[in-house]
Design a protein around this motif. Structure first.
Motif, PDB file in Angstrom:
ATOM      1  N   PRO A 104       0.826  -1.213   0.000  1.00 30.00           N
ATOM      2  CA  PRO A 104       0.000   0.000   0.000  1.00 30.00           C
ATOM      3  C   PRO A 104       0.858   1.260   0.000  1.00 30.00           C
ATOM      4  CG  PRO A 104      -0.813  -1.583   1.608  1.00 30.00           C
ATOM      5  CD  PRO A 104       0.501  -2.108   1.121  1.00 30.00           C
ATOM      6  N   VAL A 105       0.340   2.292  -0.643  1.00 31.26           N
ATOM      7  CA  VAL A 105       1.042   3.569  -0.745  1.00 31.26           C
ATOM      8  C   VAL A 105       0.513   4.521   0.333  1.00 31.26           C
ATOM      9  CG1 VAL A 105       1.521   5.558  -2.211  1.00 31.26           C
ATOM     10  CG2 VAL A 105       1.391   3.266  -3.212  1.00 31.26           C
ATOM     11  N   ILE A 106       1.420   5.210   1.006  1.00 28.03           N
ATOM     12  CA  ILE A 106       1.046   6.176   2.037  1.00 28.03           C
ATOM     13  C   ILE A 106       0.906   7.545   1.380  1.00 28.03           C
ATOM     14  CG2 ILE A 106       1.629   7.109   4.299  1.00 28.03           C
ATOM     15  CD1 ILE A 106       3.655   4.798   4.551  1.00 28.03           C
ATOM     16  N   SER A 107      -0.228   8.183   1.568  1.00 27.36           N
ATOM     17  CA  SER A 107      -0.442   9.499   0.963  1.00 27.36           C
ATOM     18  C   SER A 107       0.431  10.548   1.647  1.00 27.36           C
ATOM     19  CB  SER A 107      -1.919   9.894   1.072  1.00 27.36           C
ATOM     20  OG  SER A 107      -2.257  10.190   2.414  1.00 27.36           O
ATOM     21  N   GLU A 108       0.693  11.623   0.935  1.00 20.76           N
ATOM     22  CA  GLU A 108       1.520  12.700   1.475  1.00 20.76           C
ATOM     23  C   GLU A 108       0.860  13.357   2.680  1.00 20.76           C
ATOM     24  OE1 GLU A 108       4.631  13.406   0.648  1.00 20.76           O
ATOM     25  OE2 GLU A 108       4.528  11.694  -0.721  1.00 20.76           O
ATOM     26  N   ASN A 109      -0.455  13.480   2.641  1.00 20.77           N
ATOM     27  CA  ASN A 109      -1.166  14.084   3.774  1.00 20.77           C
ATOM     28  C   ASN A 109      -0.999  13.251   5.039  1.00 20.77           C
ATOM     29  OD1 ASN A 109      -2.098  16.219   2.245  1.00 20.77           O
ATOM     30  ND2 ASN A 109      -4.052  15.241   1.759  1.00 20.77           N
ATOM     31  N   SER A 166      -2.991   2.932  12.499  1.00 24.58           N
ATOM     32  CA  SER A 166      -3.930   1.910  12.043  1.00 24.58           C
ATOM     33  C   SER A 166      -4.110   2.031  10.536  1.00 24.58           C
ATOM     34  CB  SER A 166      -5.277   2.072  12.739  1.00 24.58           C
ATOM     35  OG  SER A 166      -6.235   1.196  12.174  1.00 24.58           O
ATOM     36  N   MET A 167      -4.240   0.890   9.883  1.00 27.67           N
ATOM     37  CA  MET A 167      -4.420   0.934   8.440  1.00 27.67           C
ATOM     38  C   MET A 167      -5.803   1.470   8.070  1.00 27.67           C
ATOM     39  SD  MET A 167      -2.430  -2.497   7.170  1.00 27.67           S
ATOM     40  CE  MET A 167      -2.353  -1.899   5.484  1.00 27.67           C
ATOM     41  N   ASP A 168      -6.792   1.292   8.959  1.00 24.77           N
ATOM     42  CA  ASP A 168      -8.144   1.739   8.658  1.00 24.77           C
ATOM     43  C   ASP A 168      -8.626   2.708   9.738  1.00 24.77           C
ATOM     44  OD1 ASP A 168     -10.213  -0.053  10.564  1.00 24.77           O
ATOM     45  OD2 ASP A 168      -8.211  -0.860  10.259  1.00 24.77           O
ATOM     46  N   SER A 169      -9.601   3.513   9.396  1.00 16.41           N
ATOM     47  CA  SER A 169     -10.084   4.543  10.317  1.00 16.41           C
ATOM     48  C   SER A 169     -10.970   3.971  11.419  1.00 16.41           C
ATOM     49  CB  SER A 169     -10.855   5.614   9.544  1.00 16.41           C
ATOM     50  OG  SER A 169     -11.944   5.036   8.833  1.00 16.41           O
ATOM     51  N   SER A 170     -11.645   2.851  11.180  1.00 14.51           N
ATOM     52  CA  SER A 170     -12.578   2.311  12.175  1.00 14.51           C
ATOM     53  C   SER A 170     -11.850   1.859  13.432  1.00 14.51           C
ATOM     54  CB  SER A 170     -13.376   1.142  11.580  1.00 14.51           C
ATOM     55  OG  SER A 170     -12.524   0.080  11.197  1.00 14.51           O
ATOM     56  N   THR A 171     -10.632   1.358  13.290  1.00 15.76           N
ATOM     57  CA  THR A 171      -9.871   0.926  14.460  1.00 15.76           C
ATOM     58  C   THR A 171      -9.477   2.113  15.315  1.00 15.76           C
ATOM     59  OG1 THR A 171      -9.039  -0.982  13.224  1.00 15.76           O
ATOM     60  CG2 THR A 171      -7.860  -0.370  15.229  1.00 15.76           C
ATOM     61  N   CYS A 172      -9.055   3.189  14.680  1.00 20.66           N
ATOM     62  CA  CYS A 172      -8.752   4.415  15.435  1.00 20.66           C
ATOM     63  C   CYS A 172      -9.994   4.931  16.140  1.00 20.66           C
ATOM     64  CB  CYS A 172      -8.197   5.492  14.498  1.00 20.66           C
ATOM     65  SG  CYS A 172      -6.430   5.345  14.156  1.00 20.66           S
ATOM     66  N   ILE A 183      -4.391   8.568  23.994  1.00 22.84           N
ATOM     67  CA  ILE A 183      -3.390   7.852  23.204  1.00 22.84           C
ATOM     68  C   ILE A 183      -3.620   8.205  21.734  1.00 22.84           C
ATOM     69  CG2 ILE A 183      -4.784   5.744  22.927  1.00 22.84           C
ATOM     70  CD1 ILE A 183      -2.132   4.194  23.456  1.00 22.84           C
ATOM     71  N   LYS A 184      -2.583   8.555  21.036  1.00 21.57           N
ATOM     72  CA  LYS A 184      -2.696   9.023  19.663  1.00 21.57           C
ATOM     73  C   LYS A 184      -2.840   7.849  18.687  1.00 21.57           C
ATOM     74  CE  LYS A 184      -2.338  13.450  20.381  1.00 21.57           C
ATOM     75  NZ  LYS A 184      -3.463  14.359  20.068  1.00 21.57           N
ATOM     76  N   CYS A 185      -3.804   7.987  17.787  1.00 20.24           N
ATOM     77  CA  CYS A 185      -4.002   6.983  16.738  1.00 20.24           C
ATOM     78  C   CYS A 185      -4.209   7.705  15.415  1.00 20.24           C
ATOM     79  CB  CYS A 185      -5.209   6.097  17.053  1.00 20.24           C
ATOM     80  SG  CYS A 185      -5.467   4.750  15.869  1.00 20.24           S
ATOM     81  N   VAL A 186      -3.408   7.346  14.425  1.00 18.26           N
ATOM     82  CA  VAL A 186      -3.491   7.951  13.096  1.00 18.26           C
ATOM     83  C   VAL A 186      -3.851   6.866  12.096  1.00 18.26           C
ATOM     84  CG1 VAL A 186      -2.215   9.124  11.262  1.00 18.26           C
ATOM     85  CG2 VAL A 186      -1.813   9.749  13.653  1.00 18.26           C
ATOM     86  N   SER A 187      -4.807   7.148  11.241  1.00 22.24           N
ATOM     87  CA  SER A 187      -5.246   6.175  10.236  1.00 22.24           C
ATOM     88  C   SER A 187      -4.540   6.419   8.905  1.00 22.24           C
ATOM     89  CB  SER A 187      -6.758   6.277  10.026  1.00 22.24           C
ATOM     90  OG  SER A 187      -7.155   5.486   8.916  1.00 22.24           O
ATOM     91  N   LEU A 188      -4.146   5.313   8.265  1.00 17.31           N
ATOM     92  CA  LEU A 188      -3.556   5.396   6.926  1.00 17.31           C
ATOM     93  C   LEU A 188      -4.626   5.453   5.847  1.00 17.31           C
ATOM     94  CD1 LEU A 188      -0.670   2.739   7.231  1.00 17.31           C
ATOM     95  CD2 LEU A 188      -0.526   5.216   7.538  1.00 17.31           C
ATOM     96  N   ASN A 189      -5.888   5.256   6.255  1.00 18.78           N
ATOM     97  CA  ASN A 189      -7.024   5.272   5.320  1.00 18.78           C
ATOM     98  C   ASN A 189      -6.858   4.245   4.203  1.00 18.78           C
ATOM     99  OD1 ASN A 189      -8.310   7.447   6.693  1.00 18.78           O
ATOM    100  ND2 ASN A 189      -6.941   8.883   5.675  1.00 18.78           N
ATOM    101  N   ILE A 190      -6.421   3.058   4.600  1.00 16.31           N
ATOM    102  CA  ILE A 190      -6.280   1.930   3.662  1.00 16.31           C
ATOM    103  C   ILE A 190      -7.334   0.896   4.044  1.00 16.31           C
ATOM    104  CG2 ILE A 190      -4.773   0.085   2.835  1.00 16.31           C
ATOM    105  CD1 ILE A 190      -2.393   1.912   3.581  1.00 16.31           C
ATOM    106  N   ASP A 191      -8.297   0.662   3.171  1.00 18.37           N
ATOM    107  CA  ASP A 191      -9.430  -0.204   3.507  1.00 18.37           C
ATOM    108  C   ASP A 191      -9.333  -1.604   2.918  1.00 18.37           C
ATOM    109  OD1 ASP A 191     -10.739   1.798   4.992  1.00 18.37           O
ATOM    110  OD2 ASP A 191     -11.529   2.698   3.152  1.00 18.37           O
TER     111      ASP A 191
END
Length: 389
Positions: A104-109, A166-172, A183-191
Motif C-alpha cells: 500500500p502507498v502512504i499518501s503525502e497528507n 492503524s491501516m483503517d479509520s474504524s480501528t482508530c 493515546i494518539k491513533c493515526v489512520s492510513l485510510n487503507i481499507d
C-alpha cells in the motif's frame, strides 16, 4: 507386425504427445512461480503482526535445507562464513504469495500527519528519555490493541508517548471511543487490509514492508522510537529499561531482544521491541532494510535485520535486550519456577488472534470485558499487584 504398428500409431503416439504437451505446460507454469523459501523453527509459523484467527499456514512440500530464503545465497545459513556447523538442517516451507498484490502507498497528507504527531509526542518527553512508542496495526488487531492499552493504563509513561498507526479509520475510532486523545491513533485510510492474513501470504509480507516504510519516515525526520507490538503483555513500565540504554556510554544504533529459540549464529535476534536511536547508523539501517524489502517481495523484515546486524552493514551496531528483560513465546512453555518476570512478554509462536487472546486470558493477561471490549481497570490493578515484585 502390421497390428503392432497400428497399435503404436493409434495409442502410443497420442500418449506421447499428451505427455509432451503436459510436460511443456507444467514446466512453463513452474517458471512463473516464485522459488521462495523460509526456514521454520518449532511452531514459529506465526509472525509478529497479523494472523488470521484460527488458521495456520499450509506447509506445502517440506524439504531439508540450511538457509533462510535468499539469505543463504549471500552467506547466511548455507555454506557461508557464519554457518553454525553444529546445527541440524531445518524445515523450509514455501512462502505463499500472490504477485498481483502490491505494498500500500502512504499518501503525502498522512505522512505529514504522522510526522507532526510524532514530533508533538516527542516534544513532550524528557531529554533523558527522548523517544516515542510506535505500533502499526490493522482491524484484525483491534481487540488485541485495546487490551494492550488497558494493560498499560496505570503506567505513567506509556500512553503519553505512544503513536498507534492503524491501516483503517474504524480501528482508530474504536480506540478513541474509549480513550479520547489519551493515546494518539493515526489512520492510513487503507481499507483493503482489514482482515487477518496467514503467515507467508503476500499481503502479510506487504504489511511488514509497509511498516518498514513508516519506520523510515520516522527515522528520516529525526524521531527516535521504540517499535512495539500490540499483542504483547507489559508487566511494568519499561521506560527505565529503554532510558538506561539510551543514556549509557555504550554505542548502539538499534537494540532488539534475543530469541528464546536458538536460530544459529546468523539468526539470534527478534524484531521487537526495537529501540531505534537517533544516529546516522540507525537511519542507514532503516533505509537499507526498507529498500531491500521494497525491492524483493520475498524478503521478511526480521530476516533482513538479522543479516544486516550479523554482517555489521556499514558499521551498524546492534545491541540486545536480555531474555529476562524482554521474553518471547517460549516463556509460556517454561516451568513456572524457571520463569523470570520480564518488562515485556511477546505473544508470538502462536497462530491466530483468537489463540493469542485465549493464551492471554488463561494466563491472566486479558483485561477487556467479554461483551463490550471495555477496559476493566480492576483486572489491571490485580495484575499489577501480582507482578509488582
Amino acid at each position: 507386425m502390421g497390428r503392432l504398428k497400428l497399435a503404436f500409431r493409434n495409442v502410443l503416439v497420442p500418449l506421447f504427445f499428451v505427455y509432451f504437451f503436459l510436460h511443456i505446460g507444467i514446466t512453463t507454469w513452474k517458471l512463473f512461480q516464485v522459488d521462495s523459501t523460509r526456514i521454520g523453527y518449532e511452531n514459529l509459523r506465526d509472525g509478529p503482526l497479523l494472523s488470521k484467527s484460527g488458521m495456520h499456514v499450509r506447509k506445502g512440500n517440506v524439504i531439508e535445507a540450511i538457509g533462510y530464503g535468499k539469505l543463504s545465497a549471500i552467506g547466511f545459513g548455507g555454506g557461508g562464513p557464519l554457518r553454525n556447523k553444529k546445527k541440524k538442517p531445518k524445515q523450509v516451507h514455501p512462502v505463499l504469495r500472490r504477485k498481483d498484490v502490491g505494498v500500500p502507498v502512504i499518501s503525502e497528507n498522512v505522512k505529514e500527519t504522522l510526522v507532526s504527531e510524532g514530533n508533538s509526542i516527542l516534544n513532550k518527553t524528557s531529554e533523558n528519555s527522548n523517544f516515542i512508542y510506535f505500533a502499526m496495526i490493522n482491524n484484525a488487531y483491534e481487540r488485541m490493541t485495546l487490551n494492550w492499552i488497558c494493560n498499560t493504563a496505570l503506567m505513567d509513561n506509556v500512553h503519553n508517548r505512544t503513536l498507534i498507526v492503524s491501516m483503517d479509520s474504524s480501528t482508530c475510532a474504536a480506540i478513541k471511543s474509549q480513550w479520547d486523545e489519551t493515546i494518539k491513533c493515526v489512520s492510513l485510510n487503507i481499507d483493503t487490509y482489514k482482515t487477518g492474513y496467514e503467515w507467508g501470504k503476500q499481503e502479510y509480507i506487504n504489511i511488514l514492508t509497509l511498516r518498514a516504510n513508516l519506520m523510515d519516515l520516522l527515522a528520516t525526520n529525526n524521531i527516535p522510537f521504540v517499535l512495539i507490538e500490540a499483542d504483547a503483555t507489559w508487566f511494568k513500565d519499561p521506560l527505565e529499561l529503554f532510558a538506561n540504554r539510551t543514556n549509557t556510554e555504550e554505542d548502539f544504533d538499534i537494540i532488539v531482544p534475543v530469541k528464546g529459540y536458538d536460530g544459529g549464529s546468523w539468526d539470534t535476534m527478534a524484531f521487537d521491541p526495537m529501540l531505534v536511536g537517533s544516529t546516522n547508523g540507525s537511519k542507514m539501517f532503516i533505509k537499507e532494510m526498507k529498500e531491500r524489502l521494497n525491492a524483493d517481495q520475498k524478503l521478511y523484515d526480521q530476516d533482513v535485520m538479522n543479516q544486516l546486524c550479523a554482517s555489521q552493514h556499514n558499521g551498524l551496531v546492534c545491541r540486545q535486550f536480555e531474555y529476562n528483560e524482554v521474553a518471547d513465546g517460549k516463556w509460556f512453555k517454561m516451568d513456572e519456577r524457571e520463569r523470570k518476570i520480564p518488562y515485556i512478554l511477546n505473544n508470538n509462536f502462536n497462530s491466530g488472534t483468537t489463540n493469542k487472546e485465549t493464551r492471554q486470558a488463561l494466563n491472566g493477561f486479558w483485561f477487556l470485558a467479554t461483551k463490550t471490549n471495555q477496559c476493566v481497570i480492576s483486572k489491571v490493578t490485580k495484575f499489577m499487584q501480582k507482578y509488582s515484585n
